[in-house]
Design a protein around this motif. Structure first.
Motif, PDB file in Angstrom:
ATOM      1  N   GLN A   1     -34.241 -18.583 -11.953  1.00 19.52           N
ATOM      2  CA  GLN A   1     -33.127 -18.464 -11.004  1.00 19.52           C
ATOM      3  C   GLN A   1     -33.559 -18.861  -9.598  1.00 19.52           C
ATOM      4  O   GLN A   1     -32.848 -19.607  -8.909  1.00 19.52           O
ATOM      5  N   HIS A   2     -34.698 -18.383  -9.163  1.00 17.62           N
ATOM      6  CA  HIS A   2     -35.157 -18.710  -7.816  1.00 17.62           C
ATOM      7  C   HIS A   2     -35.448 -20.201  -7.701  1.00 17.62           C
ATOM      8  O   HIS A   2     -35.137 -20.833  -6.688  1.00 17.62           O
ATOM      9  N   THR A   3     -36.039 -20.763  -8.742  1.00 18.78           N
ATOM     10  CA  THR A   3     -36.330 -22.196  -8.736  1.00 18.78           C
ATOM     11  C   THR A   3     -35.052 -23.014  -8.662  1.00 18.78           C
ATOM     12  O   THR A   3     -34.986 -24.030  -7.951  1.00 18.78           O
ATOM     13  N   ALA A   4     -34.038 -22.586  -9.408  1.00 19.13           N
ATOM     14  CA  ALA A   4     -32.765 -23.315  -9.397  1.00 19.13           C
ATOM     15  C   ALA A   4     -32.159 -23.340  -7.998  1.00 19.13           C
ATOM     16  O   ALA A   4     -31.654 -24.383  -7.546  1.00 19.13           O
ATOM     17  N   ARG A   5     -32.217 -22.225  -7.285  1.00 23.41           N
ATOM     18  CA  ARG A   5     -31.670 -22.191  -5.924  1.00 23.41           C
ATOM     19  C   ARG A   5     -32.456 -23.125  -5.007  1.00 23.41           C
ATOM     20  O   ARG A   5     -31.889 -23.833  -4.173  1.00 23.41           O
ATOM     21  N   PHE A   6     -33.776 -23.114  -5.169  1.00 24.33           N
ATOM     22  CA  PHE A   6     -34.633 -23.968  -4.345  1.00 24.33           C
ATOM     23  C   PHE A   6     -34.312 -25.446  -4.580  1.00 24.33           C
ATOM     24  O   PHE A   6     -34.119 -26.229  -3.627  1.00 24.33           O
TER      25      PHE A   6
ATOM     26  N   GLN B   1     -45.836 -21.668  -3.864  1.00 24.03           N
ATOM     27  CA  GLN B   1     -45.235 -22.199  -2.637  1.00 24.03           C
ATOM     28  C   GLN B   1     -43.717 -22.133  -2.692  1.00 24.03           C
ATOM     29  O   GLN B   1     -43.048 -21.790  -1.703  1.00 24.03           O
ATOM     30  N   ILE B   2     -43.152 -22.438  -3.863  1.00 25.68           N
ATOM     31  CA  ILE B   2     -41.695 -22.448  -4.007  1.00 25.68           C
ATOM     32  C   ILE B   2     -41.125 -21.040  -3.875  1.00 25.68           C
ATOM     33  O   ILE B   2     -40.037 -20.839  -3.334  1.00 25.68           O
ATOM     34  N   ARG B   3     -41.871 -20.024  -4.369  1.00 26.72           N
ATOM     35  CA  ARG B   3     -41.355 -18.650  -4.316  1.00 26.72           C
ATOM     36  C   ARG B   3     -41.489 -18.033  -2.933  1.00 26.72           C
ATOM     37  O   ARG B   3     -40.924 -16.971  -2.675  1.00 26.72           O
TER      38      ARG B   3
ATOM     39  N   GLY C   1     -49.668 -26.175   1.246  1.00 28.23           N
ATOM     40  CA  GLY C   1     -48.580 -27.012   0.758  1.00 28.23           C
ATOM     41  C   GLY C   1     -47.686 -27.514   1.870  1.00 28.23           C
ATOM     42  O   GLY C   1     -47.266 -28.687   1.872  1.00 28.23           O
ATOM     43  N   ASN C   2     -47.375 -26.639   2.812  1.00 29.38           N
ATOM     44  CA  ASN C   2     -46.551 -27.068   3.949  1.00 29.38           C
ATOM     45  C   ASN C   2     -47.277 -28.126   4.785  1.00 29.38           C
ATOM     46  O   ASN C   2     -46.658 -29.074   5.276  1.00 29.38           O
ATOM     47  N   TRP C   3     -48.584 -27.958   4.918  1.00 28.69           N
ATOM     48  CA  TRP C   3     -49.366 -28.946   5.681  1.00 28.69           C
ATOM     49  C   TRP C   3     -49.380 -30.295   4.969  1.00 28.69           C
ATOM     50  O   TRP C   3     -49.215 -31.345   5.597  1.00 28.69           O
ATOM     51  N   ILE C   4     -49.563 -30.295   3.656  1.00 36.76           N
ATOM     52  CA  ILE C   4     -49.569 -31.545   2.888  1.00 36.76           C
ATOM     53  C   ILE C   4     -48.228 -32.252   3.017  1.00 36.76           C
ATOM     54  O   ILE C   4     -48.162 -33.476   3.226  1.00 36.76           O
TER      55      ILE C   4
END
Length: 661
Positions: free
Chosen positions: A534-539, A496-498, A468-471
């Motif tokens: 919660q983690h997604t919201a912070r991201f 990837q987000i987590r 994902g980082n490469w894309i």
């Protein structure tokens, strides 16, 4: 550890120890076992009894031969018979380790021991009474005294028997010595009395030492058993732990009759981490204890139930057939699904379960556990809260996934992957507003591999983080070469987000490419919010504050909750292709598209219709209110240089030619 957690842990440990101690031997039982060991010492080394009997018989026969005494001959015969019986009995007990109670063994030994000792004493007494040969008298008396002294030491484990034998052997000699009354014999009788007292004292001392040593050994053995049980027991649930499970599995497998089946059910509580995070570990421990209680109540009586670690449990039991195992698995699943209430909190519990049968799914313990673990893995990736039985195809799929994982990692290093771009077109002007970045893998031997074949493997194995980082980095570099009004969209995986530093990785890619964050659009699906809100919201908040835009992808295929749209800063909604070109396209799907488009217009959001393949579909979604379109009608995904050519053609074309339809 906080004081309340430490206190609860101590209470649980005390509870387990109390249960163990309750099952230990009482003082009376320990004394009985010590007595049994002491009695067993009487029967050890039957050869010493044989040698003692042989010496006694030889001495008595010598006396009979010299004295020609009939009474002495009768006593000698009795001595020989008793000696033979004792040796045979001691040999039989020592050889076959007869499992008799201590009282019976002791009684049998007493009868023989006392009979032989008294017969030895009579031989000595009758020999003295004959007074025919001093040398024979010395021989017989020395044997009798030596036998009494030796037996007092040998049988010190049962002092009453040892002292009784000593008295029965020496008292006849003492009595006859005083009866004859010569100075020498009176002195002999007196010395034998003192020697009897001394040997009795020595016997008691030896007995006390033996008893203390045996009791100490028994106490050490009991402590070792307790520590072994404690080491094999889970402190939270009272079930066996991993070490205990391994031990019991070996025993179960060894005792399993040929032709019978054994089932291994591997359970993993769904989203148990949320219980610990929101309600605390003490509540989580109580949930685990309740699950353990439900497993005990439901599993067969002979089942082994173990907390394998964390929130995983294993149940092992014999089953008649697969049907019985299925019924048991479903019953356990339903039991765990029942909500529980702790301290006023209603807690929903569920579990994913993998099941394997022996010998069908594995002929040994390791293979059986691997099969159940693989079945559990499929239960979790198939949606959780379900039972999955092992199938041979799972192994083949696993091998294939491992192969793809290894090749994908190598492909990232060898630059075998490419980024293709599919245009997202403004339905009013026909202009390209954005490109969606799509990864393509051209394997040097297998040709092109479909994304739906390797992307799931990348997500399951964690390779998606690197991929994902490469894309993102490749897409940002390409977009930096396009006109200012064109942006790039990149799909993000929940995995990837987590990952730690996920937002930082994206910002670094933008900085390295020199791309304005507002030109990057990250597409996420609703499953992301269901797993880790919660983690997604912070991201999202962190990147949105930098100007990165977000789009909700595949809208309409999940829960389609409007709460996500209201809570998160989405700028775009992508209507899933199934509403545009799927088999169920019709009046209902058109109405849904119109409703979503109207909501988007009110919220000033772009609505993208995916999967457009014909001009009729383009007209339909545009008339419904969609602002953007994407699909083969406009273009397939193309390499970056062709994407640049499409943009260049747009600049050269007059506006009238760019209008759609």
């Amino acid at each position: 550890m906080p004081p309340h957690q430490r206190s609860e842990a101590i209470n649980r440990l005390t509870y387990i120890l109390d249960n163990m101690l309750g099952g230990m031997f009482s003082a009376d039982e320990r004394d009985e076992r010590v007595r049994h060991k002491l009695v067993e010492s009487l029967y050890t080394q039957p050869m010493s009894l044989a040698l003692g009997a042989f010496c006694g018989v030889c001495a008595s026969l010598t006396a009979v031969y010299v004295t020609r005494s009939v009474p002495l001959a009768a006593v000698s015969a009795m001595l020989a018979l008793i000696g033979i019986v004792r040796v045979l009995m001691a040999s039989h007990v020592a050889r076959f380790n007869l499992n008799r109670d201590a009282k019976t063994l002791e009684l049998l030994y007493e009868v023989g021991a006392f009979s032989f000792a008294f017969a030895s004493g009579l031989v000595g007494a009758f020999t003295l009474l004959e007074r025919t040969n001093s040398h024979v008298e010395v021989l017989v008396v020395v044997y009798t005294v030596a036998y009494g002294v030796a037996i007092a030491s040998r049988n010190a484990g049962r002092p009453l028997i040892a002292i009784g034998q000593l008295l029965l052997a020496l008292l006849p000699v003492i009595a006859v010595s005083f009866y004859i009354g010569t100075i020498g014999l009176i002195a002999l009788g007196s010395l034998l009395i003192f020697m009897t007292l001394a040997m009795s004292s020595i016997t008691m001392n030896i007995f006390n030492v033996l008893k203390e040593q045996i009791m100490a050994a028994e106490a050490s053995a009991e402590m070792a058993d307790k520590m072994r049980d404690l080491a094999r027991t889970d402190i939270v649930t009272g079930l066996t732990n991993r070490a205990g499970l391994n031990h019991e599995l070996v025993e179960k497998l060894m005792s399993l009759p040929d032709g019978e089946q054994m089932a291994l059910l591997w359970l993993d509580l769904d989203k148990f981490k949320e219980v610990n995070d929101t309600l605390g570990h003490p509540v989580g421990d109580r949930v685990l204890a309740e699950v353990a209680s439900r497993l005990r109540a439901r599993a067969p009586a002979d089942a082994t139930i173990s907390r394998f670690g964390g929130d995983e449990f294993i149940v092992v039991c014999k089953v008649e057939d697969r049907c019985v195992c299925e019924n048991l698995a479903m019953a356990i699943l339903e039991d765990i699904r029942r909500p529980l209430r702790l301290d006023g909190e209603r807690i929903e519990t569920a579990t994913s379960m993998g099941v394997a049968l022996l010998p069908d799914d594995g002929a040994d313990i390791d293979t059986l556990m691997q099969s159940a673990d693989l079945a559990l893995y499929h239960a979790k990736i198939s949606g959780r809260n379900q039972v999955c039985f092992f199938d041979a195809s799972m192994t083949r799929n696993l091998v294939r996934k491992k192969e793809i994982e290894a090749e994908l990692r190598a492909a990232l290093q060898r630059d075998e992957l490419s980024i293709f771009f599919q245009p997202i077109v403004d339905l009013e002007t026909g202009r390209i507003r954005a490109f969606e970045a799509l990864v393509r893998w051209f394997h040097p031997e297998k040709g092109e591999l479909r994304p739906d074949e390797f992307i799931p493997v990348a997500e399951e194995t964690g390779v998606i983080i690197t991929l994902g980082n490469w894309i993102t980095a490749q897409a940002a570099r390409a977009c930096a070469q396009w006109p200012e009004g064109v942006s790039v969209a990149v799909n993000l995986s929940p995995v990837q987000i987590r990952a730690p530093g996920a937002a930082l990785g994206i910002l670094t890619a933008l900085r390295d490419a020199g791309l304005d964050p507002s030109r990057l659009e990250l597409e996420v699906t609703e499953s992301l919010f269901l797993d880790d809100n919660q983690h997604t919201a912070r991201f999202i908040d962190e990147l949105a504050a930098k100007g990165v835009r977000f789009a909700l992808d595949d809208f309409g295929t999940g829960y389609s909750s409007l709460g996500y749209i209201n809570k998160f800063p989405f700028k775009k909604i992508k209507v899933d292709r199934s509403f545009v070109s799927g088999p169920n396209v019709g009046i209902k799907s058109d109405a849904i598209i119109r409703a979503v488009a109207e909501m988007g217009a009110t919220l000033e959001m772009d609505i993208v219709a995916e999967g457009l393949e014909t001009i009729e579909q383009v007209h339909t979604v545009r008339n419904a209110g969609c602002t953007l379109g994407q699909g083969y009608y406009f273009s397939r995904a193309v390499p970056d240089y062709l994407a640049a050519m499409l943009l260049a053609q747009e600049l050269e074309s007059p506006p009238s030619k760019r209008l759609v339809g």
